[in-house]
Design an enzyme around this catalytic site. Structure first.
Site, PDB file in Angstrom:
ATOM      1  N   PRO A   1       0.824  -1.215   0.000  1.00 13.99           N
ATOM      2  CA  PRO A   1       0.000   0.000   0.000  1.00 13.99           C
ATOM      3  C   PRO A   1       0.859   1.266   0.000  1.00 13.99           C
ATOM      4  O   PRO A   1       1.861   1.343   0.705  1.00 13.99           O
ATOM      5  CB  PRO A   1      -0.780  -0.123   1.315  1.00 13.99           C
ATOM      6  N   GLU A   2       0.473   2.219  -0.833  1.00  9.22           N
ATOM      7  CA  GLU A   2       1.164   3.502  -0.913  1.00  9.22           C
ATOM      8  C   GLU A   2       0.212   4.592  -0.423  1.00  9.22           C
ATOM      9  O   GLU A   2      -0.841   4.273   0.129  1.00  9.22           O
ATOM     10  CB  GLU A   2       1.634   3.745  -2.355  1.00  9.22           C
TER      11      GLU A   2
ATOM     12  N   LYS B   1       3.442   6.478   4.903  1.00  9.32           N
ATOM     13  CA  LYS B   1       2.637   5.256   4.781  1.00  9.32           C
ATOM     14  C   LYS B   1       2.158   4.770   6.150  1.00  9.32           C
ATOM     15  O   LYS B   1       1.849   3.586   6.316  1.00  9.32           O
ATOM     16  CB  LYS B   1       3.438   4.165   4.065  1.00  9.32           C
TER      17      LYS B   1
END
Ligand SMILES: [Zn+2]
Length: 272
Positions: free
Chosen positions: A2-3, A60
């Site tokens: 995930p970014e 993040k």
């Protein structure tokens, strides 16, 4: 992994469900490494009757400020995701930790690959996390001039610089490839050879692709789900990432995949 858009979406959908709720201090933990810094019972003792006062994202990290001045910080790494459900619901496969809420629900962290981490931060530790990261891509202070100034001092290739969280926060492999395609910049161009005009275009490309991804709830290639369990749809808009041997949307040349900055990198060899 995930970014920025995926973490933002996960944080927002978690916040929508638990801001204003109180942890009750109970913790069920089946993978000890998920919780960093404290043994689960020590962490639980700091969560008795503590309200979640908000949510935000930095780089993040998902950050949940608590009424006791501590902040719960979570990093999803490869496959982490949150689920909020009733305490009496069956455990979820690959569930690593569950935090009880006073209202009878649980905040569960599910993480197939087990790299995700959750910890409680004191104000100085939160400050340290903040300062360890570079500019947020939507920070008003990140003007094209400032951005060009970040690129100028380094001969490192531009893709590596975009992935460096101490320079820009929140960009990973997907959105680096997408932004460079949009800006028509080769991923291996040394950063100090990016002209100020190109830097302006690249910053705009970064913000445009991230904004589009935020609107689409992020990208789901395999595992990513937001905290309601929903997939993102930004993968339907990819121009370069994951399009190996497919025609470039701009010039028709086949997109190639090579390894740049130790990461699989997709680009158009003709127009970038
Ligand atoms: Zn092309």
């Amino acid at each position: 992994m995930p970014e920025l858009p995926e973490v933002e979406q996960a944080a927002r959908t978690l916040g929508e469900q638990i801001v204003g709720a109180h942890f009750d201090g109970t913790i069920r933990c089946s993978w000890l490494k998920t919780i960093e810094g404290h043994a689960p019972d020590v962490l639980g003792a700091q969560l008795v009757d503590v309200m979640v006062t908000g949510w935000r994202r930095r780089a993040k990290w998902i950050l949940l400020p608590l009424a006791n001045q501590l902040t719960m910080a979570a990093h999803l790494r490869m496959t982490g995701r949150f689920v909020v459900c009733g305490r009496d619901e069956a455990d979820i496969p690959q569930q690593r930790v569950a935090f009880g809420l006073r209202d009878g629900r649980e905040v569960r962290f599910v993480d197939q690959r087990k790299f995700g981490r959750i910890r409680l931060l004191t104000p100085p530790e939160l400050h340290q996390l903040e300062t360890a990261h570079g500019y947020e891509p939507f920070d008003d202070a990140l003007t094209p001039t400032v951005f060009a100034g970040l690129l100028q001092p380094t001969k490192r290739i531009i893709k590596a610089v975009l992935l460096d969280q101490t320079v820009l926060a929140g960009i990973g492999n997907i959105y680096a490839d997408e932004a460079l395609w949009r800006a028509q910049i080769h991923p291996q161009l040394p950063a100090n050879q990016v002209s100020s005009a190109q830097a302006t275009v690249l910053l705009d490309a970064i913000q445009t692709v991230l904004r589009q991804a935020l609107t689409n709830g992020g990208s789901t290639l395999r595992d990513y789900r937001d905290s309601y369990g929903a997939k993102g749809s930004q993968q339907d808009n990819f121009m370069a990432y994951d399009r190996t041997n497919q025609p470039c949307m701009r010039c028709g040349t086949l997109i190639v995949k090579t390894v740049v900055a130790q990461r699989g990198t997709h680009f158009c060899p003709q127009c970038q």
